[in-house]
Design an enzyme around this catalytic site. Structure first.
Site, mmCIF file in Angstrom:
data_model
loop_
_atom_site.group_PDB
_atom_site.id
_atom_site.type_symbol
_atom_site.label_atom_id
_atom_site.label_comp_id
_atom_site.label_asym_id
_atom_site.label_seq_id
_atom_site.Cartn_x
_atom_site.Cartn_y
_atom_site.Cartn_z
ATOM 1 N N HIS A 24 0.744 -1.116 -0.036
ATOM 2 C CA HIS A 24 0.003 0.173 -0.047
ATOM 3 C C HIS A 24 0.916 1.243 -0.007
ATOM 4 O O HIS A 24 0.702 2.154 -0.788
ATOM 5 C CB HIS A 24 -1.094 -0.020 1.194
ATOM 6 C CG HIS A 24 -1.909 0.955 1.399
ATOM 7 N ND1 HIS A 24 -3.020 0.903 0.933
ATOM 8 C CD2 HIS A 24 -1.754 2.322 1.460
ATOM 9 C CE1 HIS A 24 -3.901 2.206 1.000
ATOM 10 N NE2 HIS A 24 -3.133 2.967 1.507
ATOM 11 N N GLU A 25 1.897 1.147 0.995
ATOM 12 C CA GLU A 25 2.672 2.503 0.858
ATOM 13 C C GLU A 25 3.490 2.620 -0.078
ATOM 14 O O GLU A 25 3.877 3.716 -0.636
ATOM 15 C CB GLU A 25 3.392 2.616 2.216
ATOM 16 C CG GLU A 25 2.607 2.631 3.759
ATOM 17 C CD GLU A 25 1.668 3.805 3.854
ATOM 18 O OE1 GLU A 25 2.102 4.630 2.993
ATOM 19 O OE2 GLU A 25 0.532 3.792 4.455
ATOM 20 N N HIS A 28 2.138 4.090 -3.215
ATOM 21 C CA HIS A 28 1.744 5.644 -3.009
ATOM 22 C C HIS A 28 3.136 6.190 -3.526
ATOM 23 O O HIS A 28 3.142 7.256 -4.226
ATOM 24 C CB HIS A 28 1.830 6.053 -1.714
ATOM 25 C CG HIS A 28 0.137 5.999 -1.240
ATOM 26 N ND1 HIS A 28 -0.959 6.214 -1.661
ATOM 27 C CD2 HIS A 28 -0.398 5.284 -0.148
ATOM 28 C CE1 HIS A 28 -1.986 5.845 -1.345
ATOM 29 N NE2 HIS A 28 -1.701 5.369 -0.081
#
Length: 224
Positions: A24-25, A28
């Site tokens: 997820h990170e 980004h």
């Protein structure tokens, strides 16, 4: 959910959660880099290495306590968080598009992992390779549990982050399409972290998050 001992479930849960949050990170960070901002890239955040993304409290302590307290359930609303990925919007090309894409990148990463886990689990269940006499008989239950949690945790994380409440990704993507006046209101809301926390806790405590997630979860289960 496949049955195994609580400690085994907890270990698999943490492994899956670390992958989910790291993906997820990292998504980004990667998307921000693609739009011209190398802030997170230079900090080594475009990686699946959980060390770069782990928050000791949000990634480890809270999820473990919550997991045990929920009786080792898989569909857990409060699933934790990672170390925030730093971005510099001033460096973005096509700022409105970048804001949307960077915001939803983490959600898309979790959905991709959930999709892979879904098809892998479906193959395992339909083929019987994890049952008695199958090629995965010796590790059948852990394999099914790993895939089950990979599906459910990543799906839950994606749905949760779609909520339009700061600092969740849904609110950041929504910001781009809101009229100017509504953007100011959202800015004011985001500048009061305590208020956002109270709203999120309220949504979880009063079952709103579960009510949103449950139909999706039941639909996915029906497909299996």
């Amino acid at each position: 959910m496949p049955q195994t001992d609580l400690l085994g479930q907890l270990i698999i849960y943490i492994v899956v959660l670390l992958l989910a949050i790291s993906a997820h990170e990292a998504a980004h960070a990667w998307m921000s880099y693609k739009f011209g901002d190398d802030t997170a890239y230079l900090l080594g955040r475009v990686t699946l290495n959980p060390v770069a993304h782990t928050d000791p409290i949000g990634t480890l302590l809270i999820p473990v306590i919550n997991f045990i307290g929920a009786g080792a359930g898989v569909f857990v609303p409060l699933i934790g968080w990672g170390k925030p990925t730093p971005v510099n919007p001033l460096r973005w090309r096509k700022k409105d598009l970048a804001n949307v894409m960077v915001s939803i990148a983490g959600i898309l990463a979790n959905l991709i992992i959930a999709l892979i886990a879904f098809f892998a689990l479906k193959i395992v269940l339909r083929s019987g390779i994890a049952e008695e006499g199958g090629s995965l008989e010796a590790v059948g239950e852990p394999v099914k549990l790993l895939l089950w949690m990979g599906l459910s945790l990543n799906l839950s994380l994606a749905i949760f982050n779609l909520l339009p409440v700061p600092p969740l990704d849904g609110s950041k993507a929504l910001y781009t399409i809101l009229p100017e006046g509504a953007r100011a209101s959202l800015d004011s809301f985001e500048q009061v972290p305590m208020l956002s926390s109270i709203v999120l806790i309220g949504l979880i405590y009063f079952g709103v998050v579960s009510a949103i997630m449950r139909p999706v979860q039941l639909f996915v289960l029906s497909l299996l």
